[in-house]
Design an enzyme around this catalytic site. Structure first.
Site, PDB file in Angstrom:
ATOM      1  N   GLU A   1       0.499  -5.962  -9.411  1.00 52.07           N
ATOM      2  CA  GLU A   1       0.920  -6.981  -8.448  1.00 52.07           C
ATOM      3  C   GLU A   1      -0.186  -8.014  -8.253  1.00 52.07           C
ATOM      4  OE1 GLU A   1       1.061  -7.296  -3.586  1.00 52.07           O
ATOM      5  OE2 GLU A   1       1.529  -5.367  -4.511  1.00 52.07           O
TER       6      GLU A   1
ATOM      7  N   LYS B   1       7.311   0.277   1.212  1.00 50.46           N
ATOM      8  CA  LYS B   1       5.852   0.223   1.275  1.00 50.46           C
ATOM      9  C   LYS B   1       5.411   0.394   2.717  1.00 50.46           C
ATOM     10  CE  LYS B   1       3.454  -3.667   1.675  1.00 50.46           C
ATOM     11  NZ  LYS B   1       2.872  -5.013   1.361  1.00 50.46           N
TER      12      LYS B   1
END
Length: 205
Positions: free
Chosen positions: A38, A127
């Site tokens: 990411e 998350k």
């Protein structure tokens, strides 16, 4: 067990990386077995970095954008060839937009209500952030009520604390500052990545 699309359920977060160094660090991570990388959108020239690493490593790893807040950012990521988006919050409209664009979504949440809102909007993964302030006990309590969706812990997770989070029901972690800080040598990124990988792959639930 929830299905995690990544072979290694560790999301490498390269916050603050620039185009001049992104390729080298992503290359080291791929060599270490990471296949979920990411680049947050508050990094300098993030579109240039993501586009370049997708072209070079997109066939070997999932490249995604993090700190995604707006539908237009999702559209840009889709155009660049990114395969997943990571949000810092639970925004049902944004999640639905990303899912409709064919993206996998790792939605940021803190409470059970936020987690269910994200899942209802179509998020395929969750998350928990910041994980270090909530702790493994929070993960264990959430797992008692959440559906079988992959749950990553993010924020202050270290190789020493990762095992406790895995034992409490998380599937993996997103690792940022403990993995990479702007300007550090590639070999430091490689060493940090290896430490986390050894914990993750050595753990057996």
């Amino acid at each position: 067990m929830p299905h995690v699309p990544f072979r290694l359920p560790l999301i490498a977060i390269l916050r603050g990386i620039g185009p001049g160094e992104a390729g080298a660090h992503v290359g080291a991570l791929v060599e270490e077995g990471y296949d979920a990388i990411e680049i947050p959108l508050n990094s300098p020239d993030w579109a240039q970095s993501i586009g370049a690493v997708v072209r070079e490593y997109g066939g070997r790893a999932w490249i995604g954008g993090g700190t995604v807040l707006r539908p237009t950012e999702v559209d840009t990521l889709q155009h660049l060839g990114a395969r997943f988006v990571v949000t810092p919050n639970t925004n049902p409209a944004l999640i639905k937009h990303a899912v409709a664009a064919g993206m996998q979504v790792v939605a940021g949440f803190a409470t059970a209500s936020e987690a269910f809102a994200a899942v209802d909007a179509g998020a395929q993964m969750l998350k928990l952030f910041p994980a270090s302030t909530y702790g493994p006990g929070h993960v264990r309590a959430l797992r008692a009520v959440l559906p079988a969706v992959p749950l990553f812990v993010v924020g202050g997770v270290t190789p020493l604390t990762l095992t406790d989070f895995l034992a409490s029901g998380s599937n993996g972690a997103g690792i940022g500052g403990e993995l990479y800080r702007p300007g550090q040598p590639v070999e430091r990124t490689r060493t940090n990545a290896r430490e986390f990988r050894l914990v993750q792959t050595g753990y057996r639930r």
